[in-house]
Design an enzyme around this catalytic site. Structure first.
Site, short mmCIF file in Angstrom:
data_model
loop_
_atom_site.label_atom_id
_atom_site.label_comp_id
_atom_site.label_asym_id
_atom_site.label_seq_id
_atom_site.Cartn_x
_atom_site.Cartn_y
_atom_site.Cartn_z
CE1 TYR A 141 -5.24 0.24 -0.06
CE2 TYR A 141 -3.30 1.16 0.64
CZ TYR A 141 -4.54 1.34 0.34
OH TYR A 141 -5.29 2.49 0.17
CE LYS A 192 -16.34 2.99 9.69
NZ LYS A 192 -17.26 4.05 9.86
CG ASP A 225 -16.50 7.20 10.31
OD1 ASP A 225 -16.13 6.76 10.95
OD2 ASP A 225 -17.79 7.13 10.09
CG ASP A 249 -3.23 5.41 0.65
OD1 ASP A 249 -2.41 6.42 0.51
OD2 ASP A 249 -3.62 4.54 -0.08
CG ASP A 253 -2.60 11.81 0.30
OD1 ASP A 253 -1.22 11.74 0.96
OD2 ASP A 253 -2.93 11.20 -0.63
#
Ligand code: NAD
Length: 367
Positions: A141, A192, A225, A249, A253
């Site tokens: 970001y 990852k 993942d 992020d 959630d």
């Protein structure tokens, strides 16, 4: 020692829920002799209306000077057409940036009394208590280069850069290990590393720091993942999940939704420790300003009240008082007291102030 707290209620339901937090803080001052010097100021849309900016320099200075900031929520349709840098949310982002809040703590707790609010089977989420620790000020970001560029062949190319340095990884990993020591002593670090060099570096550096300073904490690694799948399959395997800005992020959630109730979830954002070991910190519910119910006196104040409990625990070291406040909330839920957002069909509901009353009553009973 007196703790300096700055309350920024913000917009929408912010002032309503923070009103109940204020009562809870007053209770701890009067009944438990905790010393707090509490100031209030404005941030977000209300500050834009008054000052033409969502975060005035004086407000930021007060936040810098405080031991902890308690924030309600900012934003609403009234400010939808305001320029991007003057929007209420810009005030919140500026606060996080200026206070250097790089560590975002998002607990996901399923209270037994609310187990049916989760969309997952009760057996999967019963007793769930995990902490997602998200790196908040680095990664994709913020990485450079970034932008949308024209290519010679007439196409356009969008670029963002995932980038982390050793020191950025170490400082967030250190928070994860320290948190784990206060909980069930387990950290699962997610990236990852199989397809991203930045992920490989993350894994190597977390492993190095662990070997050097935190061998007593159990460390595992997981691809992000897979973590997303495991959160739905068997979430109770986790204690602290350590992850970067982007994966955090998404995963935070997802974890929040395991609990099924937005009005119950607190959060904390922490900065680097100063010379005295004190971190800048901001505590806030994860929900927004809920314009659809603002002013109606029906908002659930428990996420904000639990944010204050996190402040007791992580900024002030008042673990017994944090436990007492969290137990009071649990007892209120066990007694079947519900605001509309957490009520089952047909269940009687109470408003914001009555929920605050119930928490105070529960605190009195526990004393
Ligand atoms: P929201 O969290 O405000 O509301 C989503 C839904 O949940 C609404 O139906 C709302 O009524 C309900 N809800 C939220 N908190 C509740 C509570 N404590 N008690 C009962 N019900 C509750 O999200 P949104 O509608 O997407 O956003 C509204 C505004 O809030 C927007 O301007 C957004 O930018 C802002 N926002 C601010 C923050 C923040 O200040 N940290 C976070 C998210 C959204």
């Amino acid at each position: 020692m007196t703790k300096k707290i700055l309350i920024l209620p913000g917009d929408g339901i912010g002032p309503e829920v923070m009103g109940e937090v204020r009562r809870v803080l007053d209770w701890f001052q009067q009944k438990r002799g905790l010393k707090m010097d509490i100031a209030e100021d404005i941030v977000g849309g209300i500050a834009f209306d008054k000052n033409g900016t969502p975060l005035a320099a004086e407000t930021l200075a007060k936040a810098q000077d405080a031991d902890a900031v308690l924030l309600g929520a900012v934003g609403g349709p009234k400010w939808a057409s305001v320029a991007y840098d003057k929007r209420p949310e810009a005030g919140l982002l500026a606060l996080r940036k200026e206070l250097g809040l790089f560590a975002n703590l998002r607990p996901a707790i399923v209270f037994d009394a609310l187990i049916d609010a989760s969309t997952l089977k009760a057996d999967v989420v019963r007793g769930l208590d995990i902490m997602i620790l998200r790196e908040l000020t680095g990664g994709v970001y913020f990485g450079e280069p970034r932008g949308i560029f024209d290519m010679p062949d007439g196409q356009r190319r969008g670029i963002n850069t995932q980038v982390y340095t050793t020191s950025e990884i170490h400082r967030i990993a250190r928070v994860a290990f320290e948190l784990a020591r206060q909980r069930r002593n387990k950290v699962c670090s997610c990236e990852k590393a199989n397809v991203m060099e930045s992920g490989l570096l993350w894994r190597e550096e977390v492993t190095k720091l662990h070997a050097a300073e935190f061998k007593d904490v159990e460390l595992t690694h997981m691809y992000a993942d897979n973590c997303a799948m495991q959160l739905l399959r068997a979430p109770s395997q986790f204690d602290v999940i350590l992850t970067d800005n982007l994966f955090g992020d998404v995963l935070s959630d997802e974890a929040a939704m395991l609990t099924g109730s937005l009005g119950m979830l607190p959060s904390a954002s922490l900065g680097a420790p100063d010379a005295k070991g004190q971190r800048k910190a901001m505590y806030e519910p994860i929900h927004g300003s809920a314009p659809d119910i603002a002013g109606k006196g029906v908002a659930n104040p428990l996420a904000s009240i639990l944010s204050a409990a996190m402040m007791f625990r992580y900024s002030f070291g008042w673990a017994a008082e944090a436990d007492q406040l969290e137990t009071a909330v649990k007892n209120v839920l066990n007694a079947g007291i519900r605001t509309a957002d957490i009520a089952a069909k047909g269940q009687k509901t109470v408003g914001t102030v009555a929920m605050g009353d119930a928490v105070i009553e529960a605190l009195n009973r526990l004393s």
